[in-house]
Design an enzyme around this catalytic site. Structure first.
Site, mmCIF file in Angstrom:
data_model
loop_
_atom_site.group_PDB
_atom_site.id
_atom_site.type_symbol
_atom_site.label_atom_id
_atom_site.label_comp_id
_atom_site.label_asym_id
_atom_site.label_seq_id
_atom_site.Cartn_x
_atom_site.Cartn_y
_atom_site.Cartn_z
ATOM 1 N N TYR A 1 13.771 -36.949 -5.360
ATOM 2 C CA TYR A 1 13.123 -37.011 -6.944
ATOM 3 C C TYR A 1 11.405 -37.337 -7.567
ATOM 4 O O TYR A 1 10.777 -36.804 -8.147
ATOM 5 C CB TYR A 1 13.830 -38.509 -7.657
ATOM 6 C CG TYR A 1 13.823 -37.768 -9.219
ATOM 7 C CD1 TYR A 1 14.106 -37.002 -9.883
ATOM 8 C CD2 TYR A 1 12.923 -39.639 -10.029
ATOM 9 C CE1 TYR A 1 13.918 -37.214 -11.429
ATOM 10 C CE2 TYR A 1 13.192 -38.777 -11.758
ATOM 11 C CZ TYR A 1 13.441 -38.388 -12.341
ATOM 12 O OH TYR A 1 13.677 -38.096 -13.348
ATOM 13 N N THR B 1 18.671 -40.973 -23.511
ATOM 14 C CA THR B 1 19.637 -39.609 -23.255
ATOM 15 C C THR B 1 21.335 -39.625 -23.548
ATOM 16 O O THR B 1 21.958 -40.667 -23.462
ATOM 17 C CB THR B 1 19.152 -38.817 -22.274
ATOM 18 O OG1 THR B 1 19.138 -39.831 -21.680
ATOM 19 C CG2 THR B 1 17.468 -38.964 -21.777
#
Length: 203
Positions: free
Chosen positions: A109, A144
């Protein structure tokens, strides 16, 4: 008495640090989603290489996917008429604070998001001849739908880790910065952190 108080304060600080580390791990889903280096120093584990397919999948999604959209859209933008400010188009890419503060276990990532940050200035220079600007946002922890599934105590711990304002970022705040990057004709080749001054811990 003084020693007892010091030990109590030290214990409280250590417990707080452990809660924050656990919250970061839960938010990132590190153990399930991120390939990790296997260390020979880990007790009871034999040295073993991290799986390459999972690394490739993350890099192809976050980096190759970003570059693919960038190249195809730029080819179309180059045919636009120039705006009064001289622009034919502008990009806002998405990186992450992990590009700068990658946690242990986030090799893939972090590599993918650091690469998005890395191509920002180069892409801005390459596309300058066609009057196209490129900027990037590196968000921290945002509220989110994915983070909304976390337990309330983990959510609160993550919010408390942000220096100021002591909460998670809101999508409209990301949108406001994206609009500014699109509309300000002198912003080009920049990666801007949007994170409330948070710095991600090692774990």
């Amino acid at each position: 008495m003084l020693r007892r108080r010091r030990r109590a304060r030290r214990g409280a600080a250590e417990r707080g640090a452990r809660r924050r580390r656990g919250a970061w791990a839960a938010a990132r889903g590190r153990a399930r989603r991120r390939p990790r280096w296997r260390s020979a120093a880990d007790p009871g584990r034999r040295p073993q290489a991290s799986p390459l397919p999972s690394f490739k999948t993350i890099v192809e999604t976050n980096l190759v996917g970003t570059y693919n959209v960038l190249r195809l859209a730029a080819a179309r933008m180059a045919h636009n008429d120039e705006e009064p400010d001289g622009d034919r188009g502008a990009f806002v890419l998405t990186s992450s604070v992990a590009a700068f503060d990658g946690q242990a276990g986030q090799t893939a990532y972090t590599a993918s998001k650091a690469a998005v940050h890395g191509i920002t200035l180069v892409a801005a220079r390459d596309l300058a001849r066609w009057s196209i600007r490129v900027n990037t946002i590196a968000p921290g922890l945002f509220a989110t739908p994915m983070l909304g599934k976390l337990p309330p105590d983990v959510f609160d711990t993550l919010s408390a880790a942000v220096p100021h304002p002591r909460r998670l970022g809101q999508p409209p705040e990301f949108g406001r910065l994206a609009v500014e990057l699109l509309e300000n004709p002198y912003l080009n080749g920049e990666t801007i952190r949007l994170d409330g001054a948070v710095r991600v811990p090692n774990r």
